[in-house]
Design an enzyme around this catalytic site. Sequence first.
Site, mmCIF file in Angstrom:
data_model
loop_
_atom_site.group_PDB
_atom_site.id
_atom_site.type_symbol
_atom_site.label_atom_id
_atom_site.label_comp_id
_atom_site.label_asym_id
_atom_site.label_seq_id
_atom_site.Cartn_x
_atom_site.Cartn_y
_atom_site.Cartn_z
ATOM 1 N N LYS A 241 0.902 -1.176 0.037
ATOM 2 C CA LYS A 241 -0.024 0.167 -0.139
ATOM 3 C C LYS A 241 1.005 1.078 -0.006
ATOM 4 O O LYS A 241 2.124 1.325 0.086
ATOM 5 C CB LYS A 241 -0.614 0.041 1.277
ATOM 6 C CG LYS A 241 -0.205 -0.065 2.683
ATOM 7 C CD LYS A 241 -1.146 -0.487 3.818
ATOM 8 C CE LYS A 241 -0.175 -0.373 5.103
ATOM 9 N NZ LYS A 241 -1.129 -1.002 6.223
ATOM 10 N N TYR B 150 16.855 29.400 8.089
ATOM 11 C CA TYR B 150 15.789 30.214 8.804
ATOM 12 C C TYR B 150 15.735 30.308 10.116
ATOM 13 O O TYR B 150 16.207 29.312 10.644
ATOM 14 C CB TYR B 150 14.426 29.479 8.055
ATOM 15 C CG TYR B 150 14.109 29.662 6.949
ATOM 16 C CD1 TYR B 150 13.755 31.058 6.312
ATOM 17 C CD2 TYR B 150 13.903 28.565 6.044
ATOM 18 C CE1 TYR B 150 13.438 31.139 4.968
ATOM 19 C CE2 TYR B 150 13.534 28.704 4.503
ATOM 20 C CZ TYR B 150 13.018 29.942 4.156
ATOM 21 O OH TYR B 150 12.875 30.295 2.768
HETATM 22 C C1 LIG Z 1 -0.373 -1.831 6.784
HETATM 23 C C2 LIG Z 1 -1.052 -3.325 7.303
HETATM 24 C C3 LIG Z 1 -0.039 -4.508 7.546
HETATM 25 C C4 LIG Z 1 1.309 -4.460 7.310
HETATM 26 O O1 LIG Z 1 1.923 -3.983 8.552
HETATM 27 P P1 LIG Z 1 3.698 -4.055 8.818
HETATM 28 O O2 LIG Z 1 3.898 -3.413 10.120
HETATM 29 O O3 LIG Z 1 3.958 -2.886 7.710
HETATM 30 O O4 LIG Z 1 3.987 -5.261 8.597
HETATM 31 C C5 LIG Z 1 -0.951 -5.646 7.693
HETATM 32 N N1 LIG Z 1 -2.141 -5.680 7.998
HETATM 33 C C6 LIG Z 1 -2.980 -4.691 7.726
HETATM 34 C C7 LIG Z 1 -4.290 -4.644 7.873
HETATM 35 C C8 LIG Z 1 -2.266 -3.326 7.485
HETATM 36 O O5 LIG Z 1 -3.028 -2.290 7.509
#
Ligand SMILES: *Cc1c(COP(=O)(O)O)cnc(C)c1O
Length: 340
Positions: free
Chosen positions: A34, A235
């Site tokens: 994702k 800055y």
């Molecule tokens: C993002 C997500 C994961 C992955 O988690 P990590 O800590 O990056 O391994 C797994 N399950 C769900 C439902 C998620 O939203």
Amino acid sequence: MTRSELTIDLGAIRRNSKRLLEVLEGAELWAVVKANGYGHGALDVGGAALRAGASVLCVATVAEGLELRKEFPAARILVMGPTSTSREIVSAREAGLELVVSDNEIPEGVRVHLKLDTGMGRWGLSELPRPAVEVVGLMSHLASADCDPEYTETQIRRFREATEPYRHLTRHLANSAGAFGFPGARFDAARCGVAIYGLSPFGTAPADDGLEPALHWSSLLAQVRRLGPGESSGYGRRFVAERPTWIGIVPVGYADGFRRDMTGTEVRVEGEPRRVVGTISMDALAVELDRELPVGTPVTLLGDGVIAEDHARVAGTINYELVCGINSDPARSRRVVVDS
Ligand SMILES: *Cc1c(COP(=O)(O)O)cnc(C)c1O
């Protein structure tokens, strides 16, 4: 050498995937890509993870799933976030995406994973109904596998008990931290994100868990100048030289994802650790040098021993947020994919 160069090493993605498959001892690896593969590039990472033996690609939105579908016509793709509109369900069905459902409305003609809330307190059913024919999987999500073993064991027990009557369905609970830390959380598959990229789910050094960061971020010294005592850079005059000081200006700033709260972190200049000083601006940051160096000297912002976990600690955040925020827009950076 460009002002901001992002190199993704698919070899590292493959080795991290293999490492996870070893850890999982027979459970399937589902690669979470994702948010454009945590900023690394979902298509490149997804392909490498599948080649290394991952069985499913997981994303948060239907739109992310459709992007992957174009590249991977035969892969299993799971949309983990809520699907809000009937239009999305239609396109998911047409593209053969699998959906996560957190209520009792099961869409027809789509493979569905029912999500149970075992303690995350976010999405999920509080009780599991008798699964409809569309249901192929049962899942839940761990809230604190990186920091609270007792709570995690409670979630594992709740999930095991609730899903026990449906062992014929695919049961998946663990994220990266769960996969490493809790053998009981592995069930049939683990949804691993952060570890695939060679980042630590525990905020510690990735090498401690046999992981190898896949992202290298580099820039260069675009200007080198000597500040006299009392002279400042940037800055707000947050950095004022007390004695004659060489500083290098690196043309990367918070618009590129080098966050404004990372002042004080270390990058490497010619391979040597150097401190980021003064206010980080939108397009530039300053590093303190120990001597005059030529313009064009390479600066490593991530990779080769500069780890996202250290930057995140300085910024008071987590490695996840840091890498998701790196800007790979071609107008800001050059992106290179290698396979080592
Ligand atoms: C993002 C997500 C994961 C992955 O988690 P990590 O800590 O990056 O391994 C797994 N399950 C769900 C439902 C998620 O939203």
